[in-house]
Motif scaffolding. Structure first.
Motif, short mmCIF file in Angstrom:
data_model
loop_
_atom_site.label_atom_id
_atom_site.label_comp_id
_atom_site.label_asym_id
_atom_site.label_seq_id
_atom_site.Cartn_x
_atom_site.Cartn_y
_atom_site.Cartn_z
N THR A 32 -13.68 62.39 64.06
CA THR A 32 -13.51 61.03 63.97
C THR A 32 -14.58 60.40 64.69
OG1 THR A 32 -11.26 61.28 63.61
CG2 THR A 32 -12.28 59.21 64.37
N ASP A 33 -15.08 60.95 65.70
CA ASP A 33 -16.14 60.62 66.73
C ASP A 33 -17.67 60.53 65.89
OD1 ASP A 33 -17.23 59.58 69.20
OD2 ASP A 33 -18.59 61.48 68.91
N ALA A 34 -17.94 61.71 65.14
CA ALA A 34 -18.98 61.82 64.28
C ALA A 34 -19.09 60.88 63.30
CB ALA A 34 -19.13 63.23 63.62
N GLN A 35 -17.91 60.67 62.47
CA GLN A 35 -17.72 59.53 61.38
C GLN A 35 -18.01 58.16 61.82
OE1 GLN A 35 -14.07 60.39 59.78
NE2 GLN A 35 -14.55 62.54 58.90
N ASP A 36 -17.62 58.05 62.95
CA ASP A 36 -17.88 56.49 63.66
C ASP A 36 -19.15 56.44 64.07
OD1 ASP A 36 -15.09 55.94 63.64
OD2 ASP A 36 -14.67 56.54 65.53
N LYS A 37 -19.75 57.25 64.61
CA LYS A 37 -21.31 57.18 64.90
C LYS A 37 -22.10 56.97 63.58
CE LYS A 37 -21.26 59.84 69.35
NZ LYS A 37 -21.69 61.05 69.96
N ARG A 38 -21.73 57.64 62.62
CA ARG A 38 -22.65 57.66 61.43
C ARG A 38 -22.28 56.00 60.70
NH1 ARG A 38 -22.00 62.58 60.08
NH2 ARG A 38 -20.06 62.45 58.92
N LEU A 39 -21.04 55.50 60.86
CA LEU A 39 -20.55 54.40 60.32
C LEU A 39 -21.55 53.18 61.03
CD1 LEU A 39 -18.85 52.15 58.48
CD2 LEU A 39 -17.24 52.47 60.45
N THR A 40 -21.67 53.38 62.50
CA THR A 40 -22.34 52.60 63.16
C THR A 40 -23.82 52.56 62.84
OG1 THR A 40 -20.84 52.88 65.22
CG2 THR A 40 -23.13 51.80 65.56
N ARG A 41 -24.51 53.62 62.59
CA ARG A 41 -25.68 53.44 62.19
C ARG A 41 -26.12 52.76 61.10
NH1 ARG A 41 -25.30 58.83 64.76
NH2 ARG A 41 -26.75 59.00 66.59
N LEU A 42 -25.15 53.09 59.95
CA LEU A 42 -25.29 52.74 58.67
C LEU A 42 -24.93 51.22 58.73
CD1 LEU A 42 -23.41 55.32 56.59
CD2 LEU A 42 -25.82 54.83 56.37
N MET A 43 -24.04 50.56 59.43
CA MET A 43 -23.76 49.17 59.50
C MET A 43 -25.08 48.73 60.27
SD MET A 43 -19.75 49.13 60.40
CE MET A 43 -19.76 47.30 60.56
N LEU A 44 -25.38 49.20 61.41
CA LEU A 44 -26.61 48.39 61.94
C LEU A 44 -27.79 48.14 61.08
CD1 LEU A 44 -26.48 50.05 65.61
CD2 LEU A 44 -26.22 47.67 65.12
N ASP A 45 -28.09 49.35 60.38
CA ASP A 45 -29.32 49.40 59.42
C ASP A 45 -28.93 48.43 58.23
OD1 ASP A 45 -31.52 50.61 58.03
OD2 ASP A 45 -30.23 51.00 56.59
N ALA A 46 -27.89 48.18 57.46
CA ALA A 46 -27.49 47.45 56.61
C ALA A 46 -27.77 46.01 57.09
CB ALA A 46 -26.21 47.84 55.88
N LEU A 47 -26.96 45.83 58.30
CA LEU A 47 -26.90 44.38 58.63
C LEU A 47 -28.30 43.93 59.08
CD1 LEU A 47 -24.93 42.04 59.10
CD2 LEU A 47 -24.37 42.91 61.21
N GLY A 48 -28.76 44.61 60.16
CA GLY A 48 -30.20 44.24 60.49
C GLY A 48 -31.34 43.86 59.21
N ARG A 49 -31.11 44.77 58.12
CA ARG A 49 -31.97 44.46 57.07
C ARG A 49 -31.56 43.19 56.30
NH1 ARG A 49 -31.11 47.36 53.29
NH2 ARG A 49 -29.87 49.14 54.11
N GLU A 50 -30.27 42.88 56.22
CA GLU A 50 -29.66 41.86 55.40
C GLU A 50 -30.00 40.63 56.42
OE1 GLU A 50 -27.67 39.59 52.47
OE2 GLU A 50 -28.31 41.67 52.57
N LEU A 51 -29.70 40.44 57.63
CA LEU A 51 -30.09 39.41 58.60
C LEU A 51 -31.55 39.20 58.70
CD1 LEU A 51 -27.19 39.76 61.31
CD2 LEU A 51 -27.33 38.35 59.08
N ASP A 52 -32.31 40.31 58.46
CA ASP A 52 -33.78 40.42 59.00
C ASP A 52 -33.95 39.97 60.21
OD1 ASP A 52 -36.50 40.54 58.57
OD2 ASP A 52 -36.76 38.34 58.19
#
Length: 257
Positions: A32-52
């Protein structure tokens, strides 16, 4: 471009952009910890690009992840709780009809299941119970349980009924008992995380009791439309969590208004 094509293209772009991230991930065990870390990275990447705006994404992302992806409350052993605070979920229209503004709704099957959950906790440890009235009715009629304080709705002189919110119930518990000790919070499965948060926001030390399964079956005949289906309730609960979070963050940023 129509909306369907737009979102299809956006999803494809996000997936493609995420591939280097996933490839670069270390070989985590599927925890679960690994999955949460992966989700965080993906969300940060997607949101950072979407918001620029990666900096703002880093501030906002933890809130989105907590509200949208975390539905488990903190827990404590039953042996360590000093009292129970129980929050109702849904109801049924008045059995005898009449004006629902002046005739109490019926407690309904979900609140009976919440009463059953309290009874299971009380088998392990006898502590006082502060229960919203819909649950308290079953604790009395079905279990003849002692040490139960019913948190009642507010009834005006003209008979008009004002039902308490989750926060309103927590405020009444504090008014009647104070904030000492540790509260074991009982609530519907998809509501209990917010119940614990609300109980804490009122100054109480609060956890869900560990090892206790909360009821999770929705009542399609509930008098509250948002408690009839899981998809609708999750939207409602996320809206409520965000509203509280918004108020806290604004007050933190601008304490003097």
């Amino acid at each position: 471009m129509d909306r369907r094509r737009f979102f299809t293209a956006a999803a494809a772009t996000t997936a493609a952009a995420s591939l280097p991230l996933l490839a670069a991930e270390p070989a985590f065990a599927d925890s679960t910890d690994a999955q949460d870390k992966r989700l965080t990275r993906l969300m940060l990447d997607a949101l950072g690009r979407e918001l620029d705006d990666p900096a703002t994404a880093a501030v906002v992302e933890p809130h989105i992840q907590d509200v949208g992806f975390n539905w488990h409350p903190p827990v404590v052993a039953v042996a360590d709780i000093d009292y129970i605070v129980a929050y109702s979920f849904g109801n049924r229209a008045p059995a005898g009809g009449g004006d629902p503004a002046k005739v109490l709704y019926e407690p309904g099957p979900v609140n009976e299941a919440l009463a059953d959950t309290i009874a299971a906790v009380r088998k392990q440890k006898t502590v006082p119970v502060f229960a919203q009235w819909e649950i308290a009715r079953f604790l009395s009629s079905k279990y003849n349980m002692t040490q139960v304080i019913s948190i009642e709705p507010v009834i005006a002189k003209d008979g008009t009924i004002t039902y308490l919110s989750t926060d309103g119930v927590a405020a009444q518990v504090v008014a009647q008992r104070g904030t000492g000790g540790t509260a074991g919070v009982i609530g519907f499965r998809d509501h209990v995380k917010r119940c614990v948060q609300t109980t804490r926001d009122r100054g109480m030390t609060a956890f869900a009791p560990a090892g206790i399964d909360m009821p999770g079956t929705y009542d399609p005949e509930s008098g509250q439309p948002w408690t009839r289906r899981r998809d609708l309730y999750l939207l409602h609960d996320m809206y409520a969590q965000m509203a509280v979070l918004r108020a806290k963050e604004i007050a933190k940023a601008y304490p003097n208004g």
